[in-house]
Design an enzyme around this catalytic site. Structure first.
Site, PDB file in Angstrom:
ATOM      1  N   THR A 102      13.539  49.269  40.253  1.00  0.00           N
ATOM      2  CA  THR A 102      13.340  49.288  41.710  1.00  0.00           C
ATOM      3  C   THR A 102      12.265  48.313  42.179  1.00  0.00           C
ATOM      4  O   THR A 102      12.290  47.882  43.330  1.00  0.00           O
ATOM      5  CB  THR A 102      12.959  50.703  42.167  1.00  0.00           C
ATOM      6  OG1 THR A 102      11.797  51.134  41.431  1.00  0.00           O
ATOM      7  CG2 THR A 102      14.101  51.685  41.911  1.00  0.00           C
ATOM      8  N   GLU A 103      11.310  47.991  41.304  1.00  0.00           N
ATOM      9  CA  GLU A 103      10.231  47.061  41.661  1.00  0.00           C
ATOM     10  C   GLU A 103       9.791  46.289  40.426  1.00  0.00           C
ATOM     11  O   GLU A 103       9.590  46.868  39.370  1.00  0.00           O
ATOM     12  CB  GLU A 103       9.013  47.801  42.218  1.00  0.00           C
ATOM     13  CG  GLU A 103       9.245  48.556  43.503  1.00  0.00           C
ATOM     14  CD  GLU A 103       7.979  49.265  43.966  1.00  0.00           C
ATOM     15  OE1 GLU A 103       6.876  48.845  43.536  1.00  0.00           O
ATOM     16  OE2 GLU A 103       8.073  50.233  44.716  1.00  0.00           O
ATOM     17  N   ASN A 104       9.658  44.968  40.579  1.00  0.00           N
ATOM     18  CA  ASN A 104       9.089  44.142  39.514  1.00  0.00           C
ATOM     19  C   ASN A 104       8.681  42.808  40.127  1.00  0.00           C
ATOM     20  O   ASN A 104       9.524  42.093  40.673  1.00  0.00           O
ATOM     21  CB  ASN A 104      10.111  43.917  38.398  1.00  0.00           C
ATOM     22  CG  ASN A 104       9.599  42.961  37.327  1.00  0.00           C
ATOM     23  OD1 ASN A 104      10.162  41.896  37.108  1.00  0.00           O
ATOM     24  ND2 ASN A 104       8.523  43.338  36.654  1.00  0.00           N
TER      25      ASN A 104
END
Length: 259
Positions: A102-104
Site C-alpha cells: 500500500t505504501e513504498n
C-alpha cells in the site's frame, strides 16, 4: 509481564476467547503492507517502572548500518533486501495471503525544489527489483503502490517532507505541480511491468534526467516570465492611453484647419 510489573491487575493486551479466535481465523481477504526502510535490532531491557510506552514495551534498540544510503527523512535508509525478506516473512507467517503493497517510497533531503530526484529513481529500482525477487520466491504479491503521486500532508511532518512524483508549490495559491524525473522512470516501469534489460533501464534513467533538466530550466524562467507579464500589463494601458490622446489632438488640429 510488563503489565504485572507495573502493578496492573490484568494485561494491557486485549484478550480473545477461543470462540472469538476460531471465528476470525482466516476471515481476512488480503494483507495490506506499507514498507519504507529496514533496521537491525538488539535486545535491551527497559525498566517497567518508567510506565507504559512504545519503547518500553518493545525492550529493544534499533540499529542502522552506516553504509546504508541516507535518504530524505532522518529515519529513512535505502535497504532493498529488507523488503524482500519482509514479503517472504508475511507469506510464510500468515498462510500465503494475497499481499498489496500500500505504501513504498522516499522523501527528498532538501527543502527546495528538486526535480532531478535520482535518489528516488535508485530507490524505486532497488525496491521494486527486490519485490519481483520475492514474487519469484513465492510471495503472493497482487499489487504495488508507490508513495506518493503528489507532495502532500505527511502527518506530524506537515508539508515539509516531500514524497511525491510531482512537486507541489504549496506557497502559491494555485498549487502548481511540476513533474520530477522519477515520473518518467516510474511510468516506464509500469508500462514494461518490470525491468526488461540493463541497457534499456539505463536509457530510462538518462531520459528521465534529461526531462527534469528541461523542466528545471522552465521552472527557473517562470518568475521572469511572470514579471514580464506584470510589466506588460502595466505598460500597455499607458501606451494605449497615450495613443488615444495623440489621436484626439490630431483630430482637433484637423478640425481647426478645416474650419
Amino acid at each position: 509481564r510488563k503489565s504485572a510489573e507495573q502493578g496492573l491487575d490484568m494485561s494491557r493486551l486485549p484478550v480473545f476467547s477461543l470462540q472469538e479466535k476460531s471465528y476470525i481465523k482466516g476471515t481476512s481477504d488480503f494483507l495490506g503492507l506499507g514498507h519504507f526502510t529496514t533496521r537491525y535490532i538488539t535486545e535491551k531491557k527497559y525498566s517497567s517502572r518508567q510506565g507504559p510506552s512504545y519503547q518500553n514495551d518493545r525492550d529493544l534498540v534499533e540499529l542502522a548500518d552506516p553504509n546504508w544510503p541516507d535518504l530524505g527523512s532522518k529515519w529513512l535508509y535505502s535497504v532493498p533486501w529488507g523488503f524482500r525478506r519482509l514479503l517472504n516473512f508475511a507469506q510464510t507467517q500468515y498462510g500465503d495471503p494475497p499481499i498489496y503493497v500500500t505504501e513504498n517510497g522516499v522523501s527528498q533531503k532538501l527543502h527546495c525544489i528538486q526535480l532531478c530526484d535520482e535518489w528516488r529513481i535508485q530507490y524505486l529500482k532497488g525496491y521494486i527489483n527486490e519485490m519481483l525477487k520475492a514474487i519469484k520466491d513465492g510471495a503472493n504479491v497482487k499489487g504495488y503502490t508507490s508513495w506518493s503521486l503528489l507532495d502532500k500532508f505527511e502527518w506530524e511532518k506537515g508539508y515539509s517532507d516531500r514524497y511525491g512524483f510531482y512537486y507541489v508549490g504549496f506557497k502559491d495559491r494555485k498549487r502548481p505541480r511540476y513533474p520530477k524525473a522519477s515520473v518518467q522512470y516510474y511510468k516506464r516501469i509500469i508500462t514494461a511491468n518490470g525491468f526488461p534489460n540493463p541497457r534499456e533501464v539505463e536509457s530510462w534513467y538518462l531520459k528521465a534526467l534529461e526531462t527534469c533538466s528541461i523542466n528545471n530550466q522552465m521552472l527557473a524562467t517562470e518568475p521572469l516570465l511572470s514579471h514580464m507579464q506584470m510589466v506588460t500589463e502595466i505598460v500597455v494601458p499607458t501606451v494605449c492611453t497615450l495613443c488615444i490622446l495623440i489621436a484626439a489632438v490630431l483630430l482637433m488640429l484637423l478640425l481647426r484647419r478645416q474650419s
